[in-house]
Design a protein around this motif. Structure first.
Motif, PDB file in Angstrom:
ATOM      1  N   SER A  11      23.136   1.840  29.361  1.00 23.30           N
ATOM      2  CA  SER A  11      24.224   1.334  28.553  1.00 23.30           C
ATOM      3  C   SER A  11      23.954   1.492  27.217  1.00 23.30           C
ATOM      4  N   LEU A  12      22.844   0.925  26.625  1.00 20.72           N
ATOM      5  CA  LEU A  12      22.505   0.911  25.386  1.00 20.72           C
ATOM      6  C   LEU A  12      21.509   2.199  24.904  1.00 20.72           C
ATOM      7  N   PRO A  13      22.119   3.002  23.634  1.00 18.64           N
ATOM      8  CA  PRO A  13      21.176   4.026  23.561  1.00 18.64           C
ATOM      9  C   PRO A  13      19.732   3.403  23.160  1.00 18.64           C
ATOM     10  N   PRO A  14      18.639   4.437  23.352  1.00 24.18           N
ATOM     11  CA  PRO A  14      17.414   4.071  22.793  1.00 24.18           C
ATOM     12  C   PRO A  14      17.189   3.823  21.246  1.00 24.18           C
ATOM     13  N   ARG A  51      24.151  -6.782   2.667  1.00 24.20           N
ATOM     14  CA  ARG A  51      24.277  -6.770   1.241  1.00 24.20           C
ATOM     15  C   ARG A  51      23.484  -5.698   0.470  1.00 24.20           C
ATOM     16  N   GLY A  52      23.090  -4.585   1.234  1.00 22.71           N
ATOM     17  CA  GLY A  52      22.324  -3.507   0.625  1.00 22.71           C
ATOM     18  C   GLY A  52      20.913  -3.609   0.893  1.00 22.71           C
ATOM     19  N   THR A  53      20.271  -4.558   1.510  1.00 20.95           N
ATOM     20  CA  THR A  53      19.017  -4.736   1.713  1.00 20.95           C
ATOM     21  C   THR A  53      18.760  -5.038   3.344  1.00 20.95           C
ATOM     22  N   PRO A  54      18.415  -3.888   3.931  1.00 22.26           N
ATOM     23  CA  PRO A  54      17.986  -4.106   5.550  1.00 22.26           C
ATOM     24  C   PRO A  54      16.918  -5.247   5.722  1.00 22.26           C
ATOM     25  N   ILE A  55      17.428  -6.110   6.559  1.00 26.44           N
ATOM     26  CA  ILE A  55      16.625  -7.470   7.049  1.00 26.44           C
ATOM     27  C   ILE A  55      16.292  -7.135   8.503  1.00 26.44           C
ATOM     28  N   PRO A  56      15.001  -7.368   8.817  1.00 25.06           N
ATOM     29  CA  PRO A  56      14.361  -6.879   9.936  1.00 25.06           C
ATOM     30  C   PRO A  56      15.033  -7.898  11.209  1.00 25.06           C
ATOM     31  N   ILE A  57      15.271  -7.299  12.233  1.00 23.03           N
ATOM     32  CA  ILE A  57      15.720  -8.098  13.334  1.00 23.03           C
ATOM     33  C   ILE A  57      14.558  -7.911  14.573  1.00 23.03           C
ATOM     34  N   GLU A  58      14.645  -8.857  15.436  1.00 23.85           N
ATOM     35  CA  GLU A  58      14.174  -8.506  16.884  1.00 23.85           C
ATOM     36  C   GLU A  58      14.533  -9.390  17.789  1.00 23.85           C
ATOM     37  N   GLY A  59      14.515  -8.852  19.129  1.00 25.52           N
ATOM     38  CA  GLY A  59      15.305  -9.738  20.117  1.00 25.52           C
ATOM     39  C   GLY A  59      15.158  -9.082  21.523  1.00 25.52           C
ATOM     40  N   SER A  60      15.978  -9.131  22.433  1.00 28.76           N
ATOM     41  CA  SER A  60      15.910  -8.556  23.615  1.00 28.76           C
ATOM     42  C   SER A  60      17.301  -8.096  24.157  1.00 28.76           C
ATOM     43  N   TRP A  61      17.158  -7.184  25.157  1.00 26.12           N
ATOM     44  CA  TRP A  61      18.386  -6.826  25.676  1.00 26.12           C
ATOM     45  C   TRP A  61      18.244  -7.020  27.498  1.00 26.12           C
ATOM     46  N   ASN A  62      19.172  -7.414  27.842  1.00 25.61           N
ATOM     47  CA  ASN A  62      19.272  -7.626  29.632  1.00 25.61           C
ATOM     48  C   ASN A  62      20.179  -6.497  30.112  1.00 25.61           C
ATOM     49  N   GLU A  63      19.669  -5.508  30.679  1.00 23.49           N
ATOM     50  CA  GLU A  63      20.413  -4.460  31.230  1.00 23.49           C
ATOM     51  C   GLU A  63      21.240  -4.998  32.489  1.00 23.49           C
ATOM     52  N   THR A  65      22.493  -7.884  32.906  1.00 25.91           N
ATOM     53  CA  THR A  65      23.764  -8.749  32.427  1.00 25.91           C
ATOM     54  C   THR A  65      24.557  -8.325  31.339  1.00 25.91           C
ATOM     55  N   GLN A  66      23.957  -7.075  30.794  1.00 28.37           N
ATOM     56  CA  GLN A  66      24.544  -6.540  29.709  1.00 28.37           C
ATOM     57  C   GLN A  66      24.737  -7.502  28.596  1.00 28.37           C
ATOM     58  N   GLN A  67      23.531  -8.388  28.064  1.00 27.53           N
ATOM     59  CA  GLN A  67      23.782  -9.353  27.166  1.00 27.53           C
ATOM     60  C   GLN A  67      22.535  -8.887  26.408  1.00 27.53           C
ATOM     61  N   ILE A  68      22.770  -9.264  24.904  1.00 28.23           N
ATOM     62  CA  ILE A  68      21.760  -9.087  23.766  1.00 28.23           C
ATOM     63  C   ILE A  68      21.521 -10.653  23.107  1.00 28.23           C
ATOM     64  N   MET A  69      20.244 -10.405  22.610  1.00 29.21           N
ATOM     65  CA  MET A  69      19.851 -11.691  21.732  1.00 29.21           C
ATOM     66  C   MET A  69      18.796 -11.016  20.809  1.00 29.21           C
ATOM     67  N   THR A  82      30.370  -4.519  25.993  1.00 28.95           N
ATOM     68  CA  THR A  82      31.500  -3.805  26.795  1.00 28.95           C
ATOM     69  C   THR A  82      31.724  -2.406  26.416  1.00 28.95           C
ATOM     70  N   ILE A  83      31.938  -1.418  27.410  1.00 30.80           N
ATOM     71  CA  ILE A  83      31.972  -0.357  27.019  1.00 30.80           C
ATOM     72  C   ILE A  83      33.545   0.455  27.366  1.00 30.80           C
TER      73      ILE A  83
END
Length: 157
Positions: A11-14, A51-63, A65-69, A82-83
């Motif tokens: 469901s989420l593209p790589p 605001r113009g500056t990319p800020i790093p993110i990290e987390g997880s995806w649960n295929e 339950t279709q949930q992201i954190m 939702t698709i």
């Protein structure tokens, strides 16, 4: 990245770029871009840019339950995917909606808010493509159209 990693999610593209809008304490905050990579172990890496500056993110995806954190140094985000398939124009709209909490490194620490992020992909080119179904009368939320302007029609970022 290996071929297996490229097809590790249905469901989420790589790799994807999303238009994102966030509100904190009921006030619209900003529009921006979210760049995500889903790794083989369903971990998320990328950047969020308001605001113009990319800020790093990290987390997880649960295929299942279709949930992201995910989190940045300034906020923690959680959401649901939702698709919406628009077979007439051969697009799949991917919509992430959820809540956010501002972290202590932010001037708005402790405040809560909401966010919506959208992207779309071509149905024929999507590895998880489902053949066209009978037409649905449901439309994606307005966020799909508003945040898509960030990706395709605006040079503000």
């Amino acid at each position: 990245m290996s071929v297996a990693a490229q097809t590790s999610t249905k469901s989420l593209p790589p790799f994807s770029i999303w238009g994102v809008h966030a509100s904190v304490a009921g006030r619209p905050v900003v529009w921006g871009k979210l760049v995500m990579r889903v790794l083989q172990d369903q971990q998320i890496q990328g950047t969020i840019q308001f605001r113009g500056t990319p800020i790093p993110i990290e987390g997880s995806w649960n295929e299942s339950t279709q949930q992201i954190m995910f989190h940045s140094p300034y906020a923690a985000y959680s959401g649901q995917l939702t698709i919406y398939d628009d077979v007439k124009i051969q697009l799949r709209h991917l919509v992430l909606t959820g809540r956010l909490r501002m972290l202590p490194s932010s001037l708005q620490a402790g405040e809560y808010g909401t966010w919506v992020a959208t992207t779309d992909i071509s149905l024929p080119g999507y590895s998880g493509y489902v053949p066209p179904q009978p037409s649905s009368t449901s439309l994606p939320p307005v966020g799909v159209f508003v945040t898509s302007n960030i990706l395709y029609g605006s040079s503000r970022l």
